[in-house]
Scaffold this motif. Structure first.
Motif, PDB file in Angstrom:
ATOM      1  N   VAL A   3     -20.455  -4.884  20.798  1.00 34.94           N
ATOM      2  CA  VAL A   3     -20.108  -3.463  20.862  1.00 34.94           C
ATOM      3  C   VAL A   3     -18.882  -3.256  21.744  1.00 34.94           C
ATOM      4  N   LEU A   4     -18.798  -3.958  22.872  1.00 34.97           N
ATOM      5  CA  LEU A   4     -17.643  -3.831  23.757  1.00 34.97           C
ATOM      6  C   LEU A   4     -16.361  -4.318  23.083  1.00 34.97           C
ATOM      7  N   VAL A   5     -16.450  -5.408  22.344  1.00 29.74           N
ATOM      8  CA  VAL A   5     -15.276  -5.899  21.615  1.00 29.74           C
ATOM      9  C   VAL A   5     -14.862  -4.882  20.559  1.00 29.74           C
ATOM     10  N   ARG A   6     -15.821  -4.261  19.900  1.00 27.49           N
ATOM     11  CA  ARG A   6     -15.512  -3.227  18.897  1.00 27.49           C
ATOM     12  C   ARG A   6     -14.781  -2.052  19.545  1.00 27.49           C
ATOM     13  N   MET A   7     -15.183  -1.670  20.738  1.00 28.60           N
ATOM     14  CA  MET A   7     -14.510  -0.572  21.428  1.00 28.60           C
ATOM     15  C   MET A   7     -13.098  -0.970  21.844  1.00 28.60           C
ATOM     16  N   LEU A   8     -12.881  -2.234  22.215  1.00 30.77           N
ATOM     17  CA  LEU A   8     -11.542  -2.710  22.571  1.00 30.77           C
ATOM     18  C   LEU A   8     -10.609  -2.739  21.359  1.00 30.77           C
ATOM     19  N   GLU A   9     -11.171  -2.921  20.180  1.00 31.61           N
ATOM     20  CA  GLU A   9     -10.342  -2.965  18.974  1.00 31.61           C
ATOM     21  C   GLU A   9      -9.573  -1.665  18.777  1.00 31.61           C
ATOM     22  N   SER A  42       0.828  -1.209   0.000  1.00 29.62           N
ATOM     23  CA  SER A  42       0.000   0.000   0.000  1.00 29.62           C
ATOM     24  C   SER A  42       0.860   1.255   0.000  1.00 29.62           C
ATOM     25  N   ILE A  43       1.944   1.223   0.759  1.00 29.03           N
ATOM     26  CA  ILE A  43       2.850   2.373   0.811  1.00 29.03           C
ATOM     27  C   ILE A  43       3.530   2.574  -0.539  1.00 29.03           C
ATOM     28  N   ILE A  44       3.971   1.479  -1.154  1.00 31.49           N
ATOM     29  CA  ILE A  44       4.623   1.571  -2.464  1.00 31.49           C
ATOM     30  C   ILE A  44       3.642   2.081  -3.514  1.00 31.49           C
ATOM     31  N   ALA A  45       2.414   1.584  -3.487  1.00 28.27           N
ATOM     32  CA  ALA A  45       1.404   2.039  -4.445  1.00 28.27           C
ATOM     33  C   ALA A  45       1.132   3.534  -4.287  1.00 28.27           C
ATOM     34  N   GLU A  46       1.075   3.993  -3.067  1.00 28.51           N
ATOM     35  CA  GLU A  46       0.856   5.420  -2.822  1.00 28.51           C
ATOM     36  C   GLU A  46       2.062   6.236  -3.288  1.00 28.51           C
ATOM     37  N   TYR A  47       3.259   5.731  -3.033  1.00 28.40           N
ATOM     38  CA  TYR A  47       4.477   6.433  -3.431  1.00 28.40           C
ATOM     39  C   TYR A  47       4.591   6.544  -4.956  1.00 28.40           C
ATOM     40  N   LEU A  48       4.239   5.455  -5.652  1.00 27.39           N
ATOM     41  CA  LEU A  48       4.326   5.445  -7.113  1.00 27.39           C
ATOM     42  C   LEU A  48       3.066   5.970  -7.790  1.00 27.39           C
ATOM     43  N   SER A  49       2.051   6.262  -7.030  1.00 29.98           N
ATOM     44  CA  SER A  49       0.760   6.735  -7.543  1.00 29.98           C
ATOM     45  C   SER A  49       0.154   5.774  -8.556  1.00 29.98           C
ATOM     46  N   VAL A  50       0.162   4.499  -8.193  1.00 29.18           N
ATOM     47  CA  VAL A  50      -0.451   3.472  -9.037  1.00 29.18           C
ATOM     48  C   VAL A  50      -1.592   2.819  -8.254  1.00 29.18           C
ATOM     49  N   PRO A  51      -2.565   2.264  -8.947  1.00 28.21           N
ATOM     50  CA  PRO A  51      -3.669   1.601  -8.226  1.00 28.21           C
ATOM     51  C   PRO A  51      -3.204   0.324  -7.551  1.00 28.21           C
ATOM     52  N   SER A  52      -3.902  -0.039  -6.501  1.00 28.46           N
ATOM     53  CA  SER A  52      -3.566  -1.269  -5.780  1.00 28.46           C
ATOM     54  C   SER A  52      -4.766  -2.194  -5.736  1.00 28.46           C
ATOM     55  N   VAL A  53      -4.477  -3.483  -5.849  1.00 29.79           N
ATOM     56  CA  VAL A  53      -5.486  -4.525  -5.745  1.00 29.79           C
ATOM     57  C   VAL A  53      -5.114  -5.357  -4.527  1.00 29.79           C
ATOM     58  N   TYR A  54      -6.038  -5.471  -3.587  1.00 32.89           N
ATOM     59  CA  TYR A  54      -5.776  -6.198  -2.353  1.00 32.89           C
ATOM     60  C   TYR A  54      -6.353  -7.607  -2.435  1.00 32.89           C
ATOM     61  N   PHE A  55      -5.577  -8.561  -1.984  1.00 34.83           N
ATOM     62  CA  PHE A  55      -5.958  -9.966  -1.977  1.00 34.83           C
ATOM     63  C   PHE A  55      -5.839 -10.440  -0.543  1.00 34.83           C
ATOM     64  N   LEU A  56      -6.972 -10.689   0.128  1.00 32.74           N
ATOM     65  CA  LEU A  56      -6.908 -10.999   1.543  1.00 32.74           C
ATOM     66  C   LEU A  56      -8.039 -11.903   1.981  1.00 32.74           C
ATOM     67  N   ARG A  57      -7.847 -12.547   3.111  1.00 31.79           N
ATOM     68  CA  ARG A  57      -8.859 -13.402   3.726  1.00 31.79           C
ATOM     69  C   ARG A  57      -9.708 -12.609   4.706  1.00 31.79           C
ATOM     70  N   GLY A  58      -9.091 -11.780   5.438  1.00 31.86           N
ATOM     71  CA  GLY A  58      -9.799 -10.967   6.414  1.00 31.86           C
ATOM     72  C   GLY A  58      -8.846  -9.939   6.974  1.00 31.86           C
ATOM     73  N   PHE A  59      -9.391  -8.916   7.553  1.00 30.69           N
ATOM     74  CA  PHE A  59      -8.561  -7.848   8.078  1.00 30.69           C
ATOM     75  C   PHE A  59      -8.942  -7.610   9.527  1.00 30.69           C
ATOM     76  N   PRO A  60      -7.961  -7.509  10.415  1.00 28.84           N
ATOM     77  CA  PRO A  60      -8.301  -7.311  11.831  1.00 28.84           C
ATOM     78  C   PRO A  60      -8.935  -5.950  12.083  1.00 28.84           C
ATOM     79  N   CYS A  61      -9.718  -5.908  13.099  1.00 29.77           N
ATOM     80  CA  CYS A  61     -10.301  -4.660  13.603  1.00 29.77           C
ATOM     81  C   CYS A  61     -11.306  -4.025  12.657  1.00 29.77           C
ATOM     82  N   GLY A  62     -11.765  -4.737  11.659  1.00 29.12           N
ATOM     83  CA  GLY A  62     -12.740  -4.169  10.736  1.00 29.12           C
ATOM     84  C   GLY A  62     -12.200  -3.033   9.900  1.00 29.12           C
ATOM     85  N   MET A  63     -10.891  -2.991   9.733  1.00 27.98           N
ATOM     86  CA  MET A  63     -10.297  -1.899   8.962  1.00 27.98           C
ATOM     87  C   MET A  63     -10.662  -1.971   7.487  1.00 27.98           C
ATOM     88  N   ASP A  64     -10.967  -3.159   6.985  1.00 29.07           N
ATOM     89  CA  ASP A  64     -11.375  -3.255   5.593  1.00 29.07           C
ATOM     90  C   ASP A  64     -12.695  -2.524   5.368  1.00 29.07           C
TER      91      ASP A  64
END
Length: 137
Positions: free
Chosen positions: A66-72, A11-33
């Motif tokens: 909700v409590l688990v979400r706040m702990l995240e 993601s950092i490299i894509a931002e630095y080069l100003s190119v689009p990024s395609v993410y391939f993932l199973r899941g992301f912690p903390c609901g950041m996706d």
């Protein structure tokens, strides 16, 4: 750039080069996706990871959710802080992990929508479940 966004280097490299990024993932912690794609993720409806709730929760399970979400907020910030510092060194501007992830063009989610709990998704989130399955013998 085709990358797994967990380590954020792609993601950092894509931002630095100003190119689009395609993410391939199973899941992301903390609901950041969901946060990065601005997808609705209400804790009263979407079960949190490792809580073992279904999509039809009782009131007590919703409160626990909700409590688990706040702990995240507490335990996820230190995990991604080193990547935010690295991004600051490379990009010379202050960005958060969510800001970096929000620039993803397509999210290839290795979920099988039939086996997961129902939840809202954005149009750039594509389910490609079963791609890691072994051929039956």
């Amino acid at each position: 750039i085709f990358t797994d966004p967990i380590l954020m280097c792609g993601s950092i490299i894509a931002e630095y080069l100003s190119v689009p990024s395609v993410y391939f993932l199973r899941g992301f912690p903390c609901g950041m996706d969901s946060e990065a794609t601005q997808c609705p993720n209400p804790p009263s409806y979407v079960p949190r990871l490792f809580v073992n709730n279904s999509d039809s929760m009782t009131f007590a399970q919703r409160v626990k959710n909700v409590l688990v979400r706040m702990l995240e907020f507490v335990y996820c910030k230190p995990v991604f802080a080193p990547f935010e510092e690295l991004a600051y060194e490379i990009l010379q501007k202050k960005v958060t992990a969510t800001d970096l992830l929000s620039r993803g063009s397509v999210w290839l989610m290795r979920y099988d929508f039939v086996l997961e709990f129902p939840r809202p998704v954005m149009p750039n989130m594509v389910f490609i479940g079963g791609i890691n399955c072994d051929q039956k013998k």
